[in-house]
Design an enzyme around this catalytic site. Structure first.
Site, PDB file in Angstrom:
ATOM      1  N   HIS A  57      11.865   7.727  10.725  1.00  0.00           N
ATOM      2  CA  HIS A  57      11.915   6.280  10.900  1.00  0.00           C
ATOM      3  C   HIS A  57      13.102   5.690  10.140  1.00  0.00           C
ATOM      4  O   HIS A  57      13.734   6.368   9.333  1.00  0.00           O
ATOM      5  CB  HIS A  57      10.604   5.617  10.423  1.00  0.00           C
ATOM      6  CG  HIS A  57      10.361   5.727   8.951  1.00  0.00           C
ATOM      7  ND1 HIS A  57       9.500   6.647   8.392  1.00  0.00           N
ATOM      8  CD2 HIS A  57      10.875   5.031   7.914  1.00  0.00           C
ATOM      9  CE1 HIS A  57       9.505   6.519   7.081  1.00  0.00           C
ATOM     10  NE2 HIS A  57      10.335   5.539   6.762  1.00  0.00           N
TER      11      HIS A  57
HETATM   12  P1  TYD Z   1       5.451   6.706   6.088  1.00  0.00           P
HETATM   13  O1  TYD Z   1       6.280   5.675   5.422  1.00  0.00           O
HETATM   14  O2  TYD Z   1       5.652   6.914   7.567  1.00  0.00           O
HETATM   15  O3  TYD Z   1       5.623   8.110   5.337  1.00  0.00           O
HETATM   16  P2  TYD Z   1       6.817   9.196   5.385  1.00  0.00           P
HETATM   17  O4  TYD Z   1       8.113   8.474   5.571  1.00  0.00           O
HETATM   18  O5  TYD Z   1       6.708   9.876   4.066  1.00  0.00           O
HETATM   19  O6  TYD Z   1       6.537  10.136   6.508  1.00  0.00           O
HETATM   20  O7  TYD Z   1       3.922   6.372   5.798  1.00  0.00           O
HETATM   21  C1  TYD Z   1       2.875   7.280   6.137  1.00  0.00           C
HETATM   22  C2  TYD Z   1       1.594   6.485   6.302  1.00  0.00           C
HETATM   23  O8  TYD Z   1       1.257   5.855   5.068  1.00  0.00           O
HETATM   24  C3  TYD Z   1       1.687   5.401   7.347  1.00  0.00           C
HETATM   25  O9  TYD Z   1       0.441   5.386   8.068  1.00  0.00           O
HETATM   26  C4  TYD Z   1       1.799   4.124   6.571  1.00  0.00           C
HETATM   27  C5  TYD Z   1       1.113   4.446   5.246  1.00  0.00           C
HETATM   28  N1  TYD Z   1       1.745   3.745   4.114  1.00  0.00           N
HETATM   29  C6  TYD Z   1       1.090   2.674   3.532  1.00  0.00           C
HETATM   30  O10 TYD Z   1      -0.032   2.271   3.928  1.00  0.00           O
HETATM   31  N2  TYD Z   1       1.679   2.025   2.479  1.00  0.00           N
HETATM   32  C7  TYD Z   1       2.885   2.407   1.995  1.00  0.00           C
HETATM   33  O11 TYD Z   1       3.425   1.796   1.011  1.00  0.00           O
HETATM   34  C8  TYD Z   1       3.568   3.525   2.626  1.00  0.00           C
HETATM   35  C9  TYD Z   1       4.905   3.997   2.135  1.00  0.00           C
HETATM   36  C10 TYD Z   1       2.954   4.158   3.668  1.00  0.00           C
END
Ligand code: TYD
Length: 137
Positions: free
Chosen positions: A54
């Site tokens: 993302h």
């Molecule tokens: P994501 O940012 O996509 O993680 P990564 O980049 O490490 O793969 O987040 C993963 C999941 O966690 C997504 O469902 C959103 C949730 N999330 C929160 O609820 N709060 C937060 O501060 C973050 C960073 C993620």
């Protein structure tokens, strides 16, 4: 849409010694590129898993591998692709907004993220096609 900044490594002081251990500090006004509004950490990611996938419309992040080795594959809106390997706890990766990232982790790596805003799902660009389409907008 434009973002002038590129991801870059930031090197912080290690205070201490090999026999005592070390402390690394980041403080507003001293060595932080933005005001911190959220801190999160990720852990127990299996080695064969790729996270990320993302970009963010507005969020800026400073990310550390406080343990283990974490590899970031980034791409700016201008199309510049880079690979950053984080494996020293005093070296952070600054990621401005509008940067696509994929992330892999070594066994038991722990990622610490200092973020410029609270969590907003609407700030995520989760489609690579949508990210690319922003180039021309
Ligand atoms: P994501 O940012 O996509 O993680 P990564 O980049 O490490 O793969 O987040 C993963 C999941 O966690 C997504 O469902 C959103 C949730 N999330 C929160 O609820 N709060 C937060 O501060 C973050 C960073 C993620």
């Amino acid at each position: 849409m434009t973002s002038t900044d590129k991801p870059s490594l930031m090197y912080f002081n290690s205070i201490g010694s090999a026999h005592l251990g070390f402390i690394t500090v980041t403080e507003p006004g001293l060595n932080m590129p933005f005001e911190i509004k959220r801190v999160y950490w990720t852990y127990y990611t299996p080695q064969n898993v790729q996270r990320g996938g993302h970009a963010h419309f507005d969020l800026h992040q400073l990310i550390f591998a406080v343990s283990g080795k974490i590899t970031f594959y980034t791409e700016t809106l201008a199309g510049q692709k880079d690979t950053f390997v984080l494996e020293e706890p005093n070296v952070g990766l600054y990621i401005p907004n509008l940067v696509w990232r994929d992330i892999t982790f070594s066994h038991s790596a722990v990622l610490l993220c200092l973020a410029s805003d609270i969590y907003k799902s609407s700030d995520y660009i989760r489609s690579y096609e949508q990210f690319q389409s922003l180039r021309s907008s």
